[in-house]
Motif scaffolding. Sequence first.
Motif, mmCIF file in Angstrom:
data_model
loop_
_atom_site.group_PDB
_atom_site.id
_atom_site.type_symbol
_atom_site.label_atom_id
_atom_site.label_comp_id
_atom_site.label_asym_id
_atom_site.label_seq_id
_atom_site.Cartn_x
_atom_site.Cartn_y
_atom_site.Cartn_z
ATOM 1 N N MET A 204 0.880 -1.142 -0.011
ATOM 2 C CA MET A 204 0.136 0.179 0.073
ATOM 3 C C MET A 204 0.840 1.132 -0.145
ATOM 4 O O MET A 204 1.936 1.239 0.736
ATOM 5 N N MET A 205 0.447 2.397 -0.743
ATOM 6 C CA MET A 205 1.064 3.452 -0.719
ATOM 7 C C MET A 205 0.426 4.526 0.008
ATOM 8 O O MET A 205 1.132 5.095 0.988
ATOM 9 N N ALA A 206 -0.883 4.627 0.049
ATOM 10 C CA ALA A 206 -1.731 5.624 0.865
ATOM 11 C C ALA A 206 -3.001 5.030 1.057
ATOM 12 O O ALA A 206 -3.512 4.058 0.277
ATOM 13 N N SER A 207 -3.805 5.700 1.930
ATOM 14 C CA SER A 207 -5.019 5.404 2.303
ATOM 15 C C SER A 207 -5.747 6.569 2.970
ATOM 16 O O SER A 207 -5.238 7.624 2.934
ATOM 17 N N GLU A 208 -6.989 6.220 3.477
ATOM 18 C CA GLU A 208 -7.760 7.446 3.882
ATOM 19 C C GLU A 208 -7.856 7.474 5.416
ATOM 20 O O GLU A 208 -7.613 6.251 6.234
ATOM 21 N N VAL A 209 -7.874 8.733 5.957
ATOM 22 C CA VAL A 209 -8.115 8.963 7.577
ATOM 23 C C VAL A 209 -9.426 9.813 7.518
ATOM 24 O O VAL A 209 -9.609 10.532 6.504
ATOM 25 N N MET A 284 -2.032 1.562 -4.301
ATOM 26 C CA MET A 284 -1.017 0.789 -4.045
ATOM 27 C C MET A 284 0.177 1.230 -4.869
ATOM 28 O O MET A 284 0.106 2.229 -5.467
ATOM 29 N N CYS A 285 1.142 0.727 -4.389
ATOM 30 C CA CYS A 285 2.551 1.238 -5.075
ATOM 31 C C CYS A 285 2.853 0.943 -6.639
ATOM 32 O O CYS A 285 3.804 1.326 -7.133
ATOM 33 N N ASP A 286 1.869 0.177 -7.008
ATOM 34 C CA ASP A 286 1.766 -0.004 -8.593
ATOM 35 C C ASP A 286 0.719 1.093 -9.272
ATOM 36 O O ASP A 286 0.790 1.076 -10.493
ATOM 37 N N GLY A 287 0.375 1.739 -8.497
ATOM 38 C CA GLY A 287 -0.560 3.008 -9.141
ATOM 39 C C GLY A 287 -2.130 2.679 -9.079
ATOM 40 O O GLY A 287 -2.936 3.527 -9.368
ATOM 41 N N SER A 288 -2.574 1.541 -8.878
ATOM 42 C CA SER A 288 -3.896 0.890 -8.798
ATOM 43 C C SER A 288 -4.550 1.427 -7.321
ATOM 44 O O SER A 288 -3.955 1.627 -6.595
ATOM 45 N N VAL A 289 -5.870 1.550 -7.416
ATOM 46 C CA VAL A 289 -6.707 1.551 -6.150
ATOM 47 C C VAL A 289 -7.466 0.797 -5.897
ATOM 48 O O VAL A 289 -8.380 -0.005 -6.793
ATOM 49 N N ARG A 290 -7.490 0.268 -4.610
ATOM 50 C CA ARG A 290 -8.446 -0.887 -4.281
ATOM 51 C C ARG A 290 -9.192 -0.601 -2.839
ATOM 52 O O ARG A 290 -8.882 0.213 -2.251
ATOM 53 N N PHE A 291 -10.311 -1.296 -2.918
ATOM 54 C CA PHE A 291 -11.268 -1.019 -1.757
ATOM 55 C C PHE A 291 -10.991 -2.095 -0.703
ATOM 56 O O PHE A 291 -10.959 -3.291 -1.023
#
Length: 318
Positions: A204-209, A284-291
């Motif tokens: 994971m690269m980033a997520s929500e807070v 994610m660190c490959d540029g994708s976004v997942r739930f």
Amino acid sequence: MQSSKSRRAFTLIELLVVIAIIAVLIALLLPAVQAAREAARRAQCVNNLKQLGLAMMNYESTNTSFAPGRKGCCFGTWVVFVLPFLEQGNMYASWNFTGSPQWDPSSPMFRYNGVANSTLTNTRISAFTCPSDTPNTQFNGIQCYNYAVNFGNTGNAQQTTLNGINFGGAPFTDMISSANGGATTAQSGVVTIGGLSDGTSNTMMASEVIIGQGVDLRGFVHWGDASGFESYLAPNSKDFDRIYSASYVKYPYMTNPPGAVSTTTAPNMVAARSRHSGGVNAAMCDGSVRFMKDSISLPIWQALSTTKGGEVISADAY
């Protein structure tokens, strides 16, 4: 002489029946409208994280490493470093990087709340804001945001071991080792894409807070300790986020998530949280976004946050 036909008015009962039917129709339609609006807000959140992920990748292509997670407590976080890659070059140019990496009474103007940098910290940047949450500003108009970068599976200080959990590396950290406690931490500096031995699609690269309301520093990402999320806590965990001062965490208060003062065994840390039903978005660190669902196994969640944990993660595990 032309006769006129009399017109019968609605009876009270008929009027009440019509009103009741309209009320039922509204009651049926309102959840659908709200669901459609939330779907649009969630799609915008996904797009924000997608743009952030691409900006981070472009930063890495230009600088041969990911952006620093933070520069000490108060002298810039990833929010500043990534701006040129989000078409925010003018805002980046307004930031003054002069000053000590740690608190120095001689250079308060160069902190995030100093006069040299208030142009940036007082300006809301929509790309860092999830439309499902409520915006807030903290001290002196400093903006709070909904995205935080991945600081790994222990606390914000990236302790080598925390209650039996061994730190497995993270894509973001403090660029100044002494600002994170020196030998008590497992990582400092910046991370290259080659350092992600677990793979970019498994990290994971980033997520929500969730932005804290009132004087609550969740989402206060211009401050080093709030710039990241930690996977020691599950997404939308019922366990407490931890901040070192009772003055900076308000719970219970309005709709703030659980929070308490940090301790030796529960140091500063913030869980990934969102206002979306059932989980959080994560880039994610490959540029994708997942739930990521709230029901994700905690070991899997923690494995997705490490860069060199060596875990084997099945594609259907989350």
